[in-house]
Design an enzyme around this catalytic site. Sequence first.
Site, short mmCIF file in Angstrom:
data_model
loop_
_atom_site.label_atom_id
_atom_site.label_comp_id
_atom_site.label_asym_id
_atom_site.label_seq_id
_atom_site.Cartn_x
_atom_site.Cartn_y
_atom_site.Cartn_z
CG HIS A 263 2.00 -4.60 7.77
ND1 HIS A 263 1.29 -5.39 8.65
CD2 HIS A 263 1.70 -3.32 8.10
CE1 HIS A 263 0.60 -4.62 9.47
NE2 HIS A 263 0.83 -3.35 9.17
CB VAL B 295 -4.14 6.38 5.14
CG1 VAL B 295 -3.97 5.85 3.72
CG2 VAL B 295 -3.53 7.77 5.28
CB ALA C 21 -0.90 0.00 1.23
CG PHE C 22 2.68 2.80 -3.02
CD1 PHE C 22 4.03 2.89 -2.76
CD2 PHE C 22 2.21 1.78 -3.83
CE1 PHE C 22 4.91 1.98 -3.30
CE2 PHE C 22 3.09 0.86 -4.39
CZ PHE C 22 4.45 0.96 -4.12
CG ASP C 23 -0.93 3.76 3.68
OD1 ASP C 23 -1.55 3.05 2.87
OD2 ASP C 23 -0.74 3.43 4.86
CE1 TYR D 120 -2.19 -0.39 10.39
CE2 TYR D 120 -2.30 -0.46 8.00
CZ TYR D 120 -2.04 -1.07 9.20
OH TYR D 120 -1.63 -2.37 9.23
CD GLU D 121 -7.51 6.09 12.27
OE1 GLU D 121 -8.42 6.43 11.53
OE2 GLU D 121 -7.34 4.90 12.59
N GLY E 80 -2.53 14.93 3.37
CA GLY E 80 -3.34 16.14 3.52
C GLY E 80 -4.82 15.87 3.30
N GLY F 124 1.35 8.24 -1.25
CA GLY F 124 1.26 8.49 -2.68
C GLY F 124 -0.11 8.24 -3.26
CG HIS G 45 3.15 1.13 8.78
ND1 HIS G 45 2.05 1.66 8.17
CD2 HIS G 45 2.76 -0.04 9.33
CE1 HIS G 45 1.01 0.85 8.37
NE2 HIS G 45 1.42 -0.19 9.07
#
Length: 192
Positions: free
Chosen positions: A154, A98, A15-17, A101-102, A24, A19, A156
Amino acid sequence: VPYGDPSAPFTRKCAFDVGDYGLGYCANSLELGCDCLGHIHYFDVCMADEFGNPTVKKKAICMHEEDTGVLFKHVEYRNGHNESRRSRELVISSIATVVNYEYLFYWRFKLDGSIEFEIKLSGELSTNLTSSGEDPNHPSHGVLVAPGVNAQTHQHMFCCRLDMSIDGEKNTVSEVDIVAEDSPYGNAFGPV
């Protein structure tokens, strides 16, 4: 966020959180009492929407101070005079949701001049059934969170930058390291 399960169909799960979604766009409007405590100043954030038009996210950034314990203390042994000062730090924070996830971001500016950046993660794990051929009670690439349900291993990864061009470009940064020096007693050290 790369996932470490080599079983199909997860071999390319990543996952490209930032990108894909943009922190924002995913920023929360913060609330007094839980997201931020104490005497607070909120900042609204203006950003471009999907059409390039300006849009405002209310209370997306929070600024407050936190007490962090004793900064200085000394009791003069000759006369018993006591001096003590509390330490405070200025905290600037934001939270982005996202998908599941926070991400909680905290910049901490301390009275000793140090700056600390902290990221906390919260939310819900991305889960799936244990893979075919895998022991349903002991997944090899994750943690069993319910019977037959795997929370995959995974990572981050974050990279951030604080622009230090405060009040122009005439700023300096000094780093001093202490190293041991040879001495007959093994107690000598000094700056390099």
